[in-house]
Design a protein around this motif. Structure first.
Motif, short mmCIF file in Angstrom:
data_model
loop_
_atom_site.label_atom_id
_atom_site.label_comp_id
_atom_site.label_asym_id
_atom_site.label_seq_id
_atom_site.Cartn_x
_atom_site.Cartn_y
_atom_site.Cartn_z
N GLY A 1 0.76 -1.24 0.00
CA GLY A 1 0.00 0.00 0.00
C GLY A 1 0.79 1.29 0.00
O GLY A 1 0.21 2.37 0.07
N CYS A 2 2.13 1.19 -0.09
CA CYS A 2 2.94 2.41 -0.06
C CYS A 2 2.84 3.18 -1.37
O CYS A 2 2.49 2.63 -2.41
CB CYS A 2 4.41 2.06 0.21
SG CYS A 2 4.74 1.43 1.86
N GLU A 3 3.18 4.46 -1.27
CA GLU A 3 3.23 5.34 -2.46
C GLU A 3 4.67 5.33 -2.98
O GLU A 3 5.59 5.69 -2.22
CB GLU A 3 2.87 6.78 -2.05
CG GLU A 3 1.43 7.00 -1.71
CD GLU A 3 0.54 6.97 -2.94
OE1 GLU A 3 -0.58 6.47 -2.84
OE2 GLU A 3 1.01 7.43 -4.01
N PRO A 4 4.89 4.98 -4.25
CA PRO A 4 6.26 4.81 -4.74
C PRO A 4 6.94 6.11 -5.19
O PRO A 4 6.36 6.88 -5.96
CB PRO A 4 6.11 3.86 -5.93
CG PRO A 4 4.70 4.10 -6.42
CD PRO A 4 3.88 4.51 -5.22
N PHE A 5 8.14 6.33 -4.71
CA PHE A 5 8.98 7.45 -5.11
C PHE A 5 10.32 6.88 -5.58
O PHE A 5 11.00 6.17 -4.81
CB PHE A 5 9.24 8.40 -3.94
CG PHE A 5 8.05 9.22 -3.53
CD1 PHE A 5 6.97 8.66 -2.87
CD2 PHE A 5 8.02 10.58 -3.80
CE1 PHE A 5 5.88 9.42 -2.49
CE2 PHE A 5 6.93 11.36 -3.43
CZ PHE A 5 5.86 10.78 -2.77
N LEU A 6 10.66 7.17 -6.85
CA LEU A 6 11.95 6.72 -7.39
C LEU A 6 12.90 7.90 -7.39
O LEU A 6 12.53 9.01 -7.81
CB LEU A 6 11.77 6.21 -8.82
CG LEU A 6 13.05 5.83 -9.56
CD1 LEU A 6 13.74 4.62 -8.92
CD2 LEU A 6 12.77 5.56 -11.04
N VAL A 7 14.14 7.67 -6.95
CA VAL A 7 15.19 8.69 -7.08
C VAL A 7 16.19 8.25 -8.14
O VAL A 7 16.43 7.06 -8.34
CB VAL A 7 15.89 8.96 -5.74
CG1 VAL A 7 14.96 9.70 -4.78
CG2 VAL A 7 16.43 7.68 -5.10
N ARG A 8 16.79 9.26 -8.80
CA ARG A 8 17.71 8.98 -9.90
C ARG A 8 19.12 8.68 -9.41
O ARG A 8 20.01 8.38 -10.23
CB ARG A 8 17.71 10.15 -10.89
CG ARG A 8 16.38 10.33 -11.59
CD ARG A 8 16.47 11.32 -12.73
NE ARG A 8 15.22 11.38 -13.48
CZ ARG A 8 14.29 12.32 -13.34
NH1 ARG A 8 14.47 13.31 -12.45
NH2 ARG A 8 13.17 12.30 -14.06
N THR A 9 19.37 8.78 -8.13
CA THR A 9 20.69 8.43 -7.60
C THR A 9 20.85 6.91 -7.57
O THR A 9 19.89 6.18 -7.83
CB THR A 9 20.83 8.99 -6.16
OG1 THR A 9 19.66 8.65 -5.41
CG2 THR A 9 20.98 10.52 -6.20
N GLY A 10 22.05 6.42 -7.26
CA GLY A 10 22.28 4.98 -7.23
C GLY A 10 21.94 4.37 -8.57
O GLY A 10 22.41 4.84 -9.62
N LYS A 11 21.10 3.35 -8.54
CA LYS A 11 20.68 2.67 -9.76
C LYS A 11 19.42 3.29 -10.36
O LYS A 11 18.84 2.78 -11.33
CB LYS A 11 20.45 1.18 -9.46
CG LYS A 11 21.73 0.45 -9.03
CD LYS A 11 21.45 -1.00 -8.70
CE LYS A 11 22.73 -1.79 -8.48
NZ LYS A 11 23.49 -1.38 -7.27
N GLY A 12 18.99 4.42 -9.78
CA GLY A 12 17.70 4.99 -10.15
C GLY A 12 17.58 5.42 -11.60
O GLY A 12 16.50 5.28 -12.20
N SER A 13 18.66 5.94 -12.19
CA SER A 13 18.53 6.41 -13.58
C SER A 13 18.34 5.21 -14.52
O SER A 13 17.67 5.32 -15.54
CB SER A 13 19.74 7.23 -13.98
OG SER A 13 20.92 6.52 -13.70
N GLN A 14 18.87 4.05 -14.14
CA GLN A 14 18.58 2.85 -14.95
C GLN A 14 17.18 2.34 -14.67
O GLN A 14 16.44 1.94 -15.58
CB GLN A 14 19.58 1.72 -14.65
CG GLN A 14 21.04 2.05 -14.99
CD GLN A 14 21.85 2.32 -13.72
OE1 GLN A 14 21.64 3.36 -13.07
NE2 GLN A 14 22.75 1.43 -13.37
N THR A 15 16.81 2.38 -13.39
CA THR A 15 15.47 1.90 -13.01
C THR A 15 14.38 2.70 -13.72
O THR A 15 13.35 2.16 -14.12
CB THR A 15 15.29 1.99 -11.48
OG1 THR A 15 16.33 1.23 -10.83
CG2 THR A 15 13.93 1.47 -11.04
#
Ligand SMILES: O=P(O)(O)OC[C@@H](O)[C@H]1O[C@@H](OP(=O)(O)O)[C@@H](O)[C@@H](O)[C@@H]1O
Ligand SMILES: [Mg+2]
Ligand SMILES: [Zn+2]
Length: 185
Positions: free
Chosen positions: A146-160
């Protein structure tokens, strides 16, 4: 957004490697390798001082793989706590999965065991709680409960970011930008 607890405002659940500190394909194995991402410590402190409960949910298969031990991990988490405390905030709970992929545990993201542990600890619902991650599995683990998803571009985020993301995923450059967004609303 964010379930209200008993007198507490809001809960946020953060991934560690690639969100709070720099990640490494060789794993983050020691305190020397644990390098905070610019702005992340301050972001955690800002959220904490604004009344947010800050929890960390992190896969640490390096333990099962023998790359580091629990003492090494604790040194990193003590350093995190000290740096956030130095900014006037605190990390309220850290939960990690020590297992490897073949252990088939229920706490290794994308499974949601760490999130359930956090919910039980605070006696808080997870519906609408922001989950901040750099990997798809971070978001999937949170969204499943039930969480709200927040993606960050740091780490592997730009690939994700190039992958198919859970509906409604909000994308930010880094944790500091997520904190700005949450604290401005
Ligand atoms: O991002 P969080 O969950 O805080 O921690 C991830 C780390 O435990 C490590 O997870 C590993 O994945 P595998 O566990 O080998 O699949 C790799 O992705 C490493 O690069 C990464 O440092
Ligand atoms: Mg990560
Ligand atoms: Zn586990």
């Amino acid at each position: 957004m964010a379930g209200a607890g008993k007198g507490m405002d809001k809960l946020i659940i953060l991934d560690r490697d690639g969100v709070i500190n720099e990640d490494s394909d060789a794993y983050v194995k020691s305190l020397d390798e644990w390098i905070p991402i610019p702005g992340s410590i301050e972001a955690i402190a800002r959220l904490s001082k604004a009344g947010w409960l800050v929890a960390v949910a992190t896969n640490q298969s390096g333990l099962a793989r023998g790359f580091f031990d629990h003492d090494d991990l604790q040194l990193m988490h003590d350093a995190l706590q000290q740096r956030v405390a130095g900014q006037g905030g605190r990390v309220d709970l850290i939960r990690f999965c020590p297992h490897g992929p073949d252990d088939l545990c229920d706490c290794r993201k994308p499974r949601s065991g760490l999130f359930r542990q956090i919910a039980e600890h605070f006696c808080l619902p997870l519906e609408g709680v922001p989950v901040v991650g750099d990997s798809l599995r971070d978001l999937e683990a949170g969204v499943a409960v039930g969480c709200e998803p927040f993606l960050v571009r740091t780490g592997k985020g730009s690939q994700t970011e190039l992958k198919a993301l859970p509906d409604g995923t909000r994308i930010f450059d880094n944790l500091a930008a997520v904190a700005d967004h949450l604290l401005d609303n």
